[in-house]
Structures are given as C-alpha cells and as structure tokens.
Design a protein around this motif. Structure first.
Motif, mmCIF file in Angstrom:
data_model
loop_
_atom_site.group_PDB
_atom_site.id
_atom_site.type_symbol
_atom_site.label_atom_id
_atom_site.label_comp_id
_atom_site.label_asym_id
_atom_site.label_seq_id
_atom_site.Cartn_x
_atom_site.Cartn_y
_atom_site.Cartn_z
ATOM 1 N N LYS A 35 0.837 -1.205 0.000
ATOM 2 C CA LYS A 35 0.000 0.000 0.000
ATOM 3 C C LYS A 35 0.869 1.250 0.000
ATOM 4 O O LYS A 35 0.560 2.239 -0.680
ATOM 5 C CB LYS A 35 -0.926 -0.008 1.214
ATOM 6 C CG LYS A 35 -2.040 1.026 1.147
ATOM 7 C CD LYS A 35 -3.080 0.784 2.225
ATOM 8 C CE LYS A 35 -4.249 1.756 2.077
ATOM 9 N NZ LYS A 35 -5.302 1.501 3.090
ATOM 10 N N THR B 268 1.047 4.137 -2.940
ATOM 11 C CA THR B 268 0.816 5.543 -2.610
ATOM 12 C C THR B 268 1.990 6.403 -3.039
ATOM 13 O O THR B 268 1.804 7.485 -3.623
ATOM 14 C CB THR B 268 0.571 5.692 -1.092
ATOM 15 O OG1 THR B 268 -0.500 4.831 -0.698
ATOM 16 C CG2 THR B 268 0.214 7.131 -0.742
ATOM 17 N N SER C 181 -2.745 9.745 4.594
ATOM 18 C CA SER C 181 -4.189 9.826 4.392
ATOM 19 C C SER C 181 -4.725 8.550 3.747
ATOM 20 O O SER C 181 -5.884 8.177 3.952
ATOM 21 C CB SER C 181 -4.546 11.042 3.533
ATOM 22 O OG SER C 181 -3.967 10.926 2.240
ATOM 23 N N SER C 182 -3.884 7.847 2.987
ATOM 24 C CA SER C 182 -4.334 6.605 2.352
ATOM 25 C C SER C 182 -4.543 5.491 3.367
ATOM 26 O O SER C 182 -5.150 4.466 3.045
ATOM 27 C CB SER C 182 -3.321 6.149 1.296
ATOM 28 O OG SER C 182 -2.088 5.802 1.888
#
Length: 526
Positions: A55, A59, A258-259
C-alpha cells in the motif's frame, strides 16, 4: 504455458455448478460446502507487513516518487561522514559483518597417513603435492569455500563424503575457526543509503529529485520485545531540489498517511535531534485515526548542509521515514510486533467458526451419491421411532451399471429404527466440538455455538453410501451398521489435524458420543 487467472476462475465456477446440479447436498448449502474442498474458493491472507508495504508503494508511486534501492551493506566510514563525532554512539547499535578466516593448513606425515586410512589407499606423492597446492589456493581465496570439497575430492580421486570426513578428522583447523569482524556494517537506517545515492545522481538528473525506498534495516537492540525487532522495514523518501522546505515534509506526510485512514495531523519537534538534520527541523508526525486516536507515525527533517557536503550534494534535501511494522501494528490492531511479524512462532488462535470449518466427512460419496444421502435422510427421519424388525426402501436406481435398492432398516425386535443420537448435530462452542440433540439441556450450546452443518445421521449416511458405491462396482450389495459412537470416526466424521492440535493445546474437547444404531443395506436387483 501462460497461467490465465480469469480462465481458471471461470473453469472453477463451471466445475462447481456442474457438480452441484448433479445433486444438491443434504450436508451443506453450496455457499458453505466443506465436503468437497476441490470446489471451494479460498481467499488467501497477505502478511500485514507486506500488505502495508504494498500500500505504501502504491501511494508513493501515485504521488510521483520513483522507487530506488539503497545499499544495504554500509562501510563504517560512511557513518562517520554522516554523523561526525556522534558516529561512535550510532555504531554501537549496528551489526558489523564478519567472516571466517582462511586457515593456513599444514600437511605432515601424520595427516597423510590419516587421509590414506580414510580413502582406503596410500596417498601418492603426486596427490600429496596437488593437495598442498589446492589448500594453498584456498588460503589465497583462489578457490571458494563452496568449491573446496569438490576440488579436494578431484585431487584425491575420492567422493565428497570422504573429503568431509577428512576435513573434520584430519584438519582440526577448519573446525576451530572463529569469525572475525570487518569494517562493513548492515544498514541501521535508510539515511545511510540516501546520502550515497544522492551523492551519485544529484548533478545528473532533473530536479526536484523524488525517490522512495522500502526495505530492511538492522539495529542491534539489547533485546527484542513487543515494540521492537532487530530487523525491521523502513519506508523512507527524499525530495531534493533548490526550493525544498519543511512544507514539503508536511505535504508528503499528509498525502502518504491519508491513504491509511488518517485525517488530522500534528507536527511536533523531535527531541532526539539527529546530527544529520538541520537543528530544529527534525519533526515527529502525529496523526489522528478514527480508531486509534493520536499516534506517532513518521519523522521528517532537512538534511544538514555539512552532512550533505561530505557527499558533494549541493541542494537541500528533505527526508521522511516511518517504520512499516509500527504502521502495520496500528492498522491490524496488534499489540506485539513479534507475534504480528512471526505468527508461526506464536500460539495460534482459532475462532469457533474456524473450527467448524475443520469438521468434515471421513468418507465421501460421489456427487450423484449425495442424492442418495438425501433420500436416506428423508425416509429415516419420519420413521425414526418405527419398531423393529422393520425395513424402509429409501432409494432405487443405477450405480455403476447395476440396479440397486437401498433400505434403512432395524433387524432387532423391539428396537427403534434410529438410535437416539442420530438426530444429534455438530456445534462448536468455546473451542470444543460437540454433538448435541435439540433439547432444553443443550439449548445454550445450540444458541451460542457455531453449527458445523452436519448431523450424526447425515454423516453416517454419507459413509454408508460411499461403501455402497464401492460394493456396487464389485457387483455386490452390502450392509453398513453404526452402533455406539465414541470417536468422530465412528460416525464418519473427520477433524483436521490443526484443529485437533488447537483443541488439545487449549484443554478443549471433542464429544460426539451417543447411540447411533443405524443400519443401511443395499441389494442388487435382478
């Protein structure tokens, strides 16, 4: 041949539907079919650390950062260039790399005699000289350690196993070797690699330079505990260019985190103040998470001009880093990094639902045979209290080209067609697997427990049909009887080994006892 996942899914779906339409299972509906594992769709579980890494990579790439790989082996002098007088304190926490020295092996008369005894023949003068040269070449690193055994075997004209025995018994120098440390270290933080990377490229690529790297670092902690490991993953990035400021660090932190569901951010001065950052720029990033509240998730700062000058870097550089394991712990709700990273070494926990999925049939009929199981249950249940001797035809049809009739019967006078435990069902409650009837005494088990989707009658009937199908292939009828159940196998149940290990390790139980007294008979019609 290329593997096509979509084609695989489609074929699996068609296979599943074909088998299901061949005869709906009386045991479990298709959505929870545990009887035929080949037809299951299994959702694999990613490791929380590597899921977090993936992840983060996605990002970073979406933010416009290029991925880089920094050196993992760092010479001691690089740490001095970056930290100056503080280097000794930093080096106290790093792993130095070492290796075994090459021994200076002497060959005398005694050694030759021992070698001759092991290989079963006298070592010739030619072989002795070749042996000396080979060992000398090894000492000078002209022969790799991996190849030494093979080279000596060729010289002595013997096999590798005897050479291993020679090295162990004739040359104790090899066995007594002790590792010696050099000046190279394992990277303890990603910064040690960023200085080298930027020093090599800053004048050769367009600015701003935006790079990220997610990789292992190693720190010689005094001990590993619930919060720290000696090997961990650092997710680090740099932004280098003329106009780089602290605002770049804040913007990157907000966008990156924020992700992961973080919303509000606070930037607090970091009291540790590493020497490779400009004073008062080292900043801790605290983020507000809907579930976890305010947590420290990252650190960033502007590299010191003096540290950059040691590598000839002439532009400001912002560096942000975070510990992947810490972020994964927060995301997964884990309290111990050791258990999160290495669950295979921690006590395994299974829910009642997990254990219910571990209960299956020991003997399984064919897809068509499941229709027969259903027919047996449909006849047996309404006639459960019929008094013997009695017999009820449950099914008639073709099996393996033979016309077969199947009966549920009770041959003994005065006995009921079905024993009391036939209606028991399998439930898992608080880690125990229990076979219980639908009575007030076991209402709590049936209400709070997780059903395994099997009754004693269904399991026994499935085992009987499997035996009937085998007998039919031999052109014979058969009689299958179930009497008193004491173990899962007595009613054709199987519990996966991992579930049994969990049950015994946690002092839980498997209780499927009860009187079955079920007789199922098949005969071949003329």
């Amino acid at each position: 041949m290329r593997f096509d996942i979509e084609e695989f899914k489609q074929r699996a779906k068609e296979d599943y539907e074909a088998a299901w339409h061949a005869g709906p299972s009386v045991l479990t509906p298709p959505s929870v079919d545990r009887t035929y594992p080949r037809l299951q769709y299994r959702c694999a579980t990613p490791h929380p650390v590597f899921a977090t890494i993936q992840k983060l990579r996605e990002t970073y790439l979406a933010m416009g950062f290029d991925e880089a790989e920094n050196p993992i082996i760092v010479d001691e002098q690089e740490v001095y260039r970056q930290f100056g007088p503080e280097a000794m304190a930093v080096l106290d926490r790093v792993f130095y790399l070492g290796g075994l020295p090459r021994p200076n092996v002497g060959i005398g008369k005694d050694q030759i005699e021992k070698i001759s005894g092991i290989i079963g023949r006298q070592v010739s003068e030619e072989d002795e000289e070749a042996l000396r040269k080979t060992l000398h070449a090894y000492k000078k690193s002209e022969i790799d350690g991996d190849d030494l055994t093979h080279e000596l075997a060729a010289v002595l004209k013997t096999d590798d196993a005897l050479v291993v025995e020679i090295l162990d018994q004739v040359f104790p120098e090899f066995r007594e070797l002790k590792p010696e440390s050099g000046r190279q270290t394992l990277r303890s933080h990603m910064t040690s690699g960023w200085f080298q990377t930027l020093g090599s490229i800053w004048e050769k690529v367009p600015h701003p330079i935006m790079l990220f790297s997610i990789d292992r670092c190693f720190r010689r902690e005094q001990a590993e505990d619930a919060q720290r490991l000696m090997s961990y993953h650092s997710a680090s990035c740099v932004v280098a260019g003329e106009d780089v400021t602290m605002e770049d660090g804040k913007a990157v932190a907000r966008a990156l985190l924020s992700s992961f569901g973080y919303t509000d951010f606070e930037f607090r001065p970091d009291d540790k103040r590493s020497k490779y950052y400009i004073p008062d720029t080292q900043t801790e990033v605290y983020a507000s998470h809907p579930k976890h509240g305010w947590v420290e998730v990252a650190t960033f700062g502007i590299y010191s001009p003096s540290s950059l000058a040691g590598y000839g870097i002439g532009v400001p550089v912002m560096n942000l880093g975070l510990g992947v394991e810490r972020l994964a712990m927060i995301s997964s709700g884990s309290n111990d990094v050791r258990e999160m990273c290495f669950p295979q070494f921690a006590p395994r926990q299974y829910s009642d639902s997990d254990l219910a999925r571990a209960v299956s049939l020991e003997k399984e009929p064919s897809a068509a045979g499941r229709q027969i199981v259903s027919a047996i249950c449909d006849v047996a249940l309404p006639n459960a209290t019929a008094i013997g001797p009695c017999s009820f035809k449950a099914w008639e049809g073709e099996i393996s080209g033979k016309n077969i009739s199947i009966y549920v019967e009770e041959p003994e006078e005065g006995a009921k067609l079905l024993g009391p435990a036939c209606m028991n069902e399998i439930f898992v409650q608080n880690g125990s697997i229990l076979g219980v009837p639908d009575t007030e005494k076991f209402a709590t088990v049936r209400k709070e427990g997780v059903p395994a989707g099997l009754s004693f009658l269904q399991a026994a009937a499935a085992g009987a049909v499997e035996s009937i199908e085998i007998a039919a292939m031999c052109g014979e009828g058969t009689t299958v009887q179930f009497k008193m159940a004491r173990l899962p196998g007595d009613i054709n149940l199987k519990i996966a080994p991992y579930a049994m290990r969990y049950i015994t390790d946690n002092n839980r139980k498997v209780d499927v006892r009860g009187p079955i007294f079920l007789t199922i008979r098949s005969e071949i019609n003329p």
